[in-house]
Enzyme design. Structure first.
Site, PDB file in Angstrom:
ATOM      1  N   TRP A 185       9.005   6.216  -5.974  1.00 52.29           N
ATOM      2  CA  TRP A 185       8.875   6.746  -4.794  1.00 52.29           C
ATOM      3  C   TRP A 185       9.503   8.102  -4.194  1.00 52.29           C
ATOM      4  O   TRP A 185      10.566   6.788  -4.334  1.00 52.29           O
ATOM      5  CB  TRP A 185       7.683   5.951  -3.976  1.00 52.29           C
ATOM      6  N   GLU A 226       4.059   7.165  -7.789  1.00 52.38           N
ATOM      7  CA  GLU A 226       3.671   7.058  -6.041  1.00 52.38           C
ATOM      8  C   GLU A 226       3.398   8.142  -5.111  1.00 52.38           C
ATOM      9  O   GLU A 226       4.164   8.879  -5.163  1.00 52.38           O
ATOM     10  CB  GLU A 226       3.936   6.086  -5.573  1.00 52.38           C
ATOM     11  N   ASP A 259      -1.149   3.673  -3.357  1.00 58.23           N
ATOM     12  CA  ASP A 259      -0.934   3.024  -1.562  1.00 58.23           C
ATOM     13  C   ASP A 259      -1.989   2.620  -1.435  1.00 58.23           C
ATOM     14  O   ASP A 259      -2.045   3.997  -0.231  1.00 58.23           O
ATOM     15  CB  ASP A 259       0.569   3.602  -1.794  1.00 58.23           C
ATOM     16  N   HIS A 286      -0.714  -0.354  -4.343  1.00 54.68           N
ATOM     17  CA  HIS A 286       0.913  -0.603  -3.634  1.00 54.68           C
ATOM     18  C   HIS A 286      -0.898  -1.136  -1.935  1.00 54.68           C
ATOM     19  O   HIS A 286      -1.435  -0.295  -1.724  1.00 54.68           O
ATOM     20  CB  HIS A 286       1.474  -0.267  -3.385  1.00 54.68           C
ATOM     21  N   ASP A 294      -0.400   5.729   8.249  1.00 53.98           N
ATOM     22  CA  ASP A 294       0.637   4.286   6.727  1.00 53.98           C
ATOM     23  C   ASP A 294       1.755   4.066   7.505  1.00 53.98           C
ATOM     24  O   ASP A 294       2.935   3.958   7.260  1.00 53.98           O
ATOM     25  CB  ASP A 294       0.767   5.303   6.023  1.00 53.98           C
ATOM     26  N   ASP A 296       1.694   0.453   7.809  1.00 51.94           N
ATOM     27  CA  ASP A 296       1.926  -0.361   6.057  1.00 51.94           C
ATOM     28  C   ASP A 296       1.941  -1.258   7.419  1.00 51.94           C
ATOM     29  O   ASP A 296       2.747  -2.809   7.182  1.00 51.94           O
ATOM     30  CB  ASP A 296       2.930  -0.626   5.940  1.00 51.94           C
ATOM     31  N   ASP A 326       2.569  -3.791  -0.232  1.00 51.20           N
ATOM     32  CA  ASP A 326       3.086  -3.079   0.209  1.00 51.20           C
ATOM     33  C   ASP A 326       3.104  -2.904   1.832  1.00 51.20           C
ATOM     34  O   ASP A 326       2.128  -2.037   2.128  1.00 51.20           O
ATOM     35  CB  ASP A 326       3.125  -1.030  -0.547  1.00 51.20           C
TER      36      ASP A 326
HETATM   37  C1  RNT Z   1       6.762   5.069   1.126  1.00 49.26           C
HETATM   38  C2  RNT Z   1       6.037   3.847  -0.439  1.00 49.26           C
HETATM   39  C3  RNT Z   1       6.920   3.388  -1.193  1.00 49.26           C
HETATM   40  C4  RNT Z   1       7.855   2.331   0.100  1.00 49.26           C
HETATM   41  C5  RNT Z   1       8.213   1.259  -0.664  1.00 49.26           C
HETATM   42  C6  RNT Z   1       9.556   0.686   0.054  1.00 49.26           C
HETATM   43  O1  RNT Z   1       6.330   5.594   1.945  1.00 49.26           O
HETATM   44  O2  RNT Z   1       4.934   3.515   0.679  1.00 49.26           O
HETATM   45  O3  RNT Z   1       6.098   2.376  -2.039  1.00 49.26           O
HETATM   46  O4  RNT Z   1       7.042   1.817   1.012  1.00 49.26           O
HETATM   47  O5  RNT Z   1       8.864   1.589  -1.893  1.00 49.26           O
HETATM   48 ZN    ZN Z   2       4.076   1.926  -1.510  1.00 52.66          ZN
END
Ligand code: RNT
Ligand code: ZN
Length: 419
Positions: A185, A226, A259, A286, A294, A296, A326
């Site tokens: 990524w 990704e 993701d 992910h 996003d 997370d 993730d």
């Molecule tokens: C970033 C991506 C990536 C990261 C990780 C830490 O937007 O989602 O996967 O979160 O590699």
């Molecule tokens: Zn990711």
């Protein structure tokens, strides 16, 4: 008979009424390895010292005490989390988790030597490893561009890092007897209106071609790419968009990483599986939880997660979909965050396995959409928890939320001793 056994026996009979074989489902579930991401444990910081860095939008928010400050602390925290998660799982490492013994090792020069401890530890604990080049949080990424940069020296630097990462991945796969997925990524993108969206994408494609030029035995390493819609500081343009990487993965037959937080908020990755798997060999997920963007957040048993699990099971894709996580939340106990997110993902898979899929598909083919909807809704209140608790017991981990007592004890004895 214990309460758990009794409840399980009853639940098993109830599911049998729908021709669902609960024991068979648990047998399949225990073979699914979730790739837990190491970066929840230390807020995506890692252990090298690279000087002045730009965060490139990868930033955990919160200041809950107990962040793992060293690789040993991180390993201890991962094992603690895994002791509360049923099954045998994997760990996904980033290149910035290299152990350099205090020496400055450039990312373009990183070798398997800096991951010996991780590999040894993984072997001792029967944990498979996955890997990621770290193309962010580094002075050479401060322009916001890496593999797609206009500057050939910057591109070359990150090409070298990604090639080095593939070799590390292969070494991990070889040492552990299970292929490592090395996932690329890059943050490359623009905050505001662009004058040229074409050139960085052409550079990115060329750089990736160089990174992937050398074939590596798929028994050791599998490559994934990704995509992302936007990030902090790349709101207007991301070179590695979905169309870019879908095209790249199809053309080059590498894995596509989806993701859950990298699409428009109304778009769900569950719907993409049955399309992309017609054209790419395998998919890495992910699994994440976006809140408005996003963000997370820690994964929970939400509808989008359940849909992902349903699609994997209904589509019979377990051998082609690798489930990775993730998310990163620094506002709650980080070990608990791993446990919540990973247990939820496993629960969602079990729930999907306890569905009378054949019956639902028959209704669908016969255009009896009323029965399809009615049965899906009924399944939600089946005695699922009895099966889950029994499965956890079988796997020697606490079935109900008493696992939090162990987290509290670990917090008191271990985490609270950290600065
Ligand atoms: C970033 C991506 C990536 C990261 C990780 C830490 O937007 O989602 O996967 O979160 O590699
Ligand atoms: Zn990711």
């Amino acid at each position: 008979m214990s309460n758990i056994d009794q409840a399980y026996t009853q639940a098993k009979d109830r599911y049998a009424e729908f021709d669902v074989d609960v024991d068979e489902a648990m047998g399949r579930l225990k073979d699914i390895a979730i790739s837990m991401h190491c970066w929840q444990g230390d807020d995506v910081v890692g252990y090298e010292s690279v000087g002045d860095i730009s965060e490139a939008g990868i930033m955990a928010t919160g200041s809950y005490p107990g962040r793992a400050r060293t690789p040993d602390e991180l390993r201890a925290d991962v094992l603690m989390a895994m002791s509360l998660i049923p099954g045998t799982h994997r760990l996904s490492l980033h290149a910035c988790y290299a152990e350099t013994d205090g020496k400055a090792v450039d990312r373009s020069q990183v070798t398997p030597d800096q991951f010996r401890n991780w590999i040894e530890w993984a072997r001792e604990n029967c944990i498979g490893l996955d890997f990621n080049p770290t193309c962010f949080a580094h002075p050479m990424a401060s322009s916001g561009f890496t593999l797609g940069s206009h500057d050939p020296a910057i591109r070359q630097y990150w090409i070298d890092h990604c090639i080095a990462s593939r070799h590390i991945g292969a070494e991990m796969g070889k040492a552990l007897g299970t292929p490592c997925i090395t996932n690329i990524w890059v943050p490359d993108g623009y905050k505001d209106l662009t004058a040229d969206r074409r050139t960085p994408r052409e550079y990115l494609a060329q750089s990736l071609d160089q990174v992937l030029a050398q074939p590596i035995d798929p028994a050791y390493n599998l490559d994934a790419v990704e995509c992302k819609l936007f990030g902090i500081g790349s709101e207007s343009y991301v070179a590695g968009s979905h169309e870019f990487y879908l095209g790249y993965a199809v053309k080059n037959q590498v894995l596509l990483c989806l993701d859950a937080g990298h699409f428009h908020p109304t778009e769900e990755i569950s719907d993409k599986l049955s399309s992309v798997l017609l054209f790419v060999p395998e998919v890495l997920l992910h699994v994440s939880r976006g809140v408005r963007w996003d963000s997370d957040h820690v994964v929970i048993m939400s509808d989008p997660l359940q849909q992902i699990a349903h699609e994997i099971i209904r589509g019979n894709y377990l051998d082609r979909v690798h489930v990775g996580l993730d998310f990163f939340d620094a506002s709650i106990n980080r070990v608990a965050a791993w446990v919540i997110g990973t247990r939820s993902t496993i629960k969602a898979l079990l729930f999907a396995m306890l569905e009378p899929t054949k019956q639902l598909k028959d209704y669908e083919v016969n255009e009896d959409y009323t029965s399809r909807l009615a049965l899906m809704e009924e399944m939600k209140t089946m005695p699922f928890n009895a099966v889950w608790e029994y499965y956890c017991g079988q796997q020697d981990v606490p079935g109900n939320w008493r696992w939090m007592e162990e987290i509290k004890a670990y917090e008191k004895d271990v985490l609270s001793e950290r600065d």
